[in-house]
Design a protein around this motif. Structure first.
Motif, PDB file in Angstrom:
ATOM      1  N   GLU A  59       2.827  13.921 -14.170  1.00 25.63           N
ATOM      2  CA  GLU A  59       1.758  14.504 -14.986  1.00 25.63           C
ATOM      3  C   GLU A  59       1.708  16.019 -14.807  1.00 25.63           C
ATOM      4  O   GLU A  59       1.542  16.755 -15.781  1.00 25.63           O
ATOM      5  CB  GLU A  59       0.411  13.879 -14.621  1.00 25.63           C
ATOM      6  CG  GLU A  59       0.267  12.450 -15.102  1.00 25.63           C
ATOM      7  CD  GLU A  59      -0.987  11.775 -14.587  1.00 25.63           C
ATOM      8  OE1 GLU A  59      -1.661  12.320 -13.687  1.00 25.63           O
ATOM      9  OE2 GLU A  59      -1.294  10.676 -15.089  1.00 25.63           O
ATOM     10  N   MET A  75       2.339   1.637  -3.494  1.00 27.23           N
ATOM     11  CA  MET A  75       1.343   2.123  -4.451  1.00 27.23           C
ATOM     12  C   MET A  75       1.037   3.603  -4.212  1.00 27.23           C
ATOM     13  O   MET A  75       0.856   4.361  -5.164  1.00 27.23           O
ATOM     14  CB  MET A  75       0.054   1.286  -4.363  1.00 27.23           C
ATOM     15  CG  MET A  75       0.218  -0.121  -4.909  1.00 27.23           C
ATOM     16  SD  MET A  75       0.860  -0.181  -6.609  1.00 27.23           S
ATOM     17  CE  MET A  75      -0.465   0.613  -7.490  1.00 27.23           C
ATOM     18  N   SER A  76       0.992   4.021  -2.974  1.00 30.55           N
ATOM     19  CA  SER A  76       0.763   5.429  -2.660  1.00 30.55           C
ATOM     20  C   SER A  76       1.894   6.293  -3.216  1.00 30.55           C
ATOM     21  O   SER A  76       1.653   7.336  -3.831  1.00 30.55           O
ATOM     22  CB  SER A  76       0.648   5.607  -1.146  1.00 30.55           C
ATOM     23  OG  SER A  76       0.480   6.955  -0.817  1.00 30.55           O
ATOM     24  N   ASP A  84       0.830  -1.208   0.000  1.00 30.15           N
ATOM     25  CA  ASP A  84       0.000   0.000   0.000  1.00 30.15           C
ATOM     26  C   ASP A  84       0.867   1.261   0.000  1.00 30.15           C
ATOM     27  O   ASP A  84       0.568   2.225  -0.717  1.00 30.15           O
ATOM     28  CB  ASP A  84      -0.943   0.016   1.209  1.00 30.15           C
ATOM     29  CG  ASP A  84      -2.059  -1.009   1.104  1.00 30.15           C
ATOM     30  OD1 ASP A  84      -2.281  -1.549  -0.013  1.00 30.15           O
ATOM     31  OD2 ASP A  84      -2.702  -1.284   2.142  1.00 30.15           O
ATOM     32  N   ALA A  88       3.875   5.468  -5.668  1.00 34.94           N
ATOM     33  CA  ALA A  88       3.809   5.391  -7.133  1.00 34.94           C
ATOM     34  C   ALA A  88       2.747   6.344  -7.670  1.00 34.94           C
ATOM     35  O   ALA A  88       2.977   7.051  -8.658  1.00 34.94           O
ATOM     36  CB  ALA A  88       3.521   3.960  -7.571  1.00 34.94           C
ATOM     37  N   ARG A  89       1.586   6.396  -7.024  1.00 35.22           N
ATOM     38  CA  ARG A  89       0.528   7.320  -7.446  1.00 35.22           C
ATOM     39  C   ARG A  89       0.994   8.769  -7.336  1.00 35.22           C
ATOM     40  O   ARG A  89       0.733   9.581  -8.215  1.00 35.22           O
ATOM     41  CB  ARG A  89      -0.728   7.107  -6.609  1.00 35.22           C
ATOM     42  CG  ARG A  89      -1.544   5.936  -7.028  1.00 35.22           C
ATOM     43  CD  ARG A  89      -2.893   5.897  -6.295  1.00 35.22           C
ATOM     44  NE  ARG A  89      -3.355   4.539  -6.218  1.00 35.22           N
ATOM     45  CZ  ARG A  89      -3.212   3.726  -5.186  1.00 35.22           C
ATOM     46  NH1 ARG A  89      -2.637   4.146  -4.084  1.00 35.22           N
ATOM     47  NH2 ARG A  89      -3.653   2.489  -5.232  1.00 35.22           N
ATOM     48  N   LYS A  90       1.687   9.073  -6.245  1.00 34.20           N
ATOM     49  CA  LYS A  90       2.194  10.433  -6.048  1.00 34.20           C
ATOM     50  C   LYS A  90       3.210  10.787  -7.130  1.00 34.20           C
ATOM     51  O   LYS A  90       3.176  11.881  -7.695  1.00 34.20           O
ATOM     52  CB  LYS A  90       2.836  10.557  -4.667  1.00 34.20           C
ATOM     53  CG  LYS A  90       3.317  11.941  -4.354  1.00 34.20           C
ATOM     54  CD  LYS A  90       3.906  12.029  -2.962  1.00 34.20           C
ATOM     55  CE  LYS A  90       4.426  13.439  -2.693  1.00 34.20           C
ATOM     56  NZ  LYS A  90       5.080  13.555  -1.412  1.00 34.20           N
ATOM     57  N   VAL A 103       3.465   9.473 -10.173  1.00 31.84           N
ATOM     58  CA  VAL A 103       2.751   9.636 -11.442  1.00 31.84           C
ATOM     59  C   VAL A 103       2.061  11.002 -11.476  1.00 31.84           C
ATOM     60  O   VAL A 103       2.103  11.706 -12.487  1.00 31.84           O
ATOM     61  CB  VAL A 103       1.743   8.486 -11.659  1.00 31.84           C
ATOM     62  CG1 VAL A 103       0.794   8.796 -12.797  1.00 31.84           C
ATOM     63  CG2 VAL A 103       2.481   7.187 -11.925  1.00 31.84           C
ATOM     64  N   GLY A 104       1.454  11.391 -10.377  1.00 29.37           N
ATOM     65  CA  GLY A 104       0.814  12.708 -10.305  1.00 29.37           C
ATOM     66  C   GLY A 104       1.814  13.827 -10.515  1.00 29.37           C
ATOM     67  O   GLY A 104       1.541  14.792 -11.246  1.00 29.37           O
TER      68      GLY A 104
END
Length: 126
Positions: free
Chosen positions: A45, A34-35, A31, A37-39, A41-42
Motif C-alpha cells: 500500500e 499473519m503478522s 500469528d 502478511a499484514r506487513k 500488505v502495508g
C-alpha cells in the motif's frame, strides 16, 4: 492418566502435552504468518501510494509542459500574422524551433528525473 467416561479410552498425559504444544506452535506460526502478511500488505500500500503520487506529479508536469508548448505555438502564429517580410517569418520560425527544442530537452530531463525519483522512492520502501 486421564480416562474418558464415554469410551474407556485413555489419553496419556505426555500425548496430551504434545498435542497442546503442537496447537500452541501452530497458533504461533499462524500469528507470525499473519503478522508478515499484514506487513507485506502495508508495504504494498505504501509503495502503491508513492507510485500513485509520483504518477500524479508526472502527469501534472506533463500537462503544464503541453500548455506551455501550445501557448508558444499560438504566440508564434500571432507573430507570423504580424510579420511583414518572408525573412522575418523565417527568423520567427527559426527562433521558435530553437526555443522549443531547448525547452523540450529540459522538460524531458525533468520528466526523466521525476520517473527515476518515483522508482527509487518506491523501491526503497520494500
Amino acid at each position: 492418566m486421564t480416562k474418558s467416561n464415554k469410551t474407556g479410552f485413555e489419553i496419556p498425559d505426555q500425548m496430551r502435552e504434545m498435542a497442546d504444544q503442537s496447537v500452541d506452535q501452530a497458533r504461533k506460526a499462524f500469528d507470525d504468518y499473519m503478522s508478515a502478511a499484514r506487513k507485506t500488505v502495508g508495504n504494498v500500500e505504501t509503495t502503491a501510494s508513492t507510485v500513485r503520487a509520483g504518477a500524479d506529479d508526472f502527469g501534472r508536469t506533463a500537462m503544464e509542459y503541453s500548455e506551455e508548448h501550445i501557448s508558444a505555438a499560438f504566440d508564434l502564429a500571432q507573430k507570423m500574422v504580424r510579420a511583414s517580410t518572408p525573412q522575418e517569418m523565417m527568423q520567427l520560425q527559426s527562433d521558435y524551433l530553437r526555443k522549443q527544442m531547448e525547452a523540450l530537452g529540459e522538460q524531458v530531463r525533468d520528466l526523466g528525473d521525476k520517473a527515476t525519483k518515483t522508482a527509487r522512492d518506491a523501491s526503497s520502501q520494500k
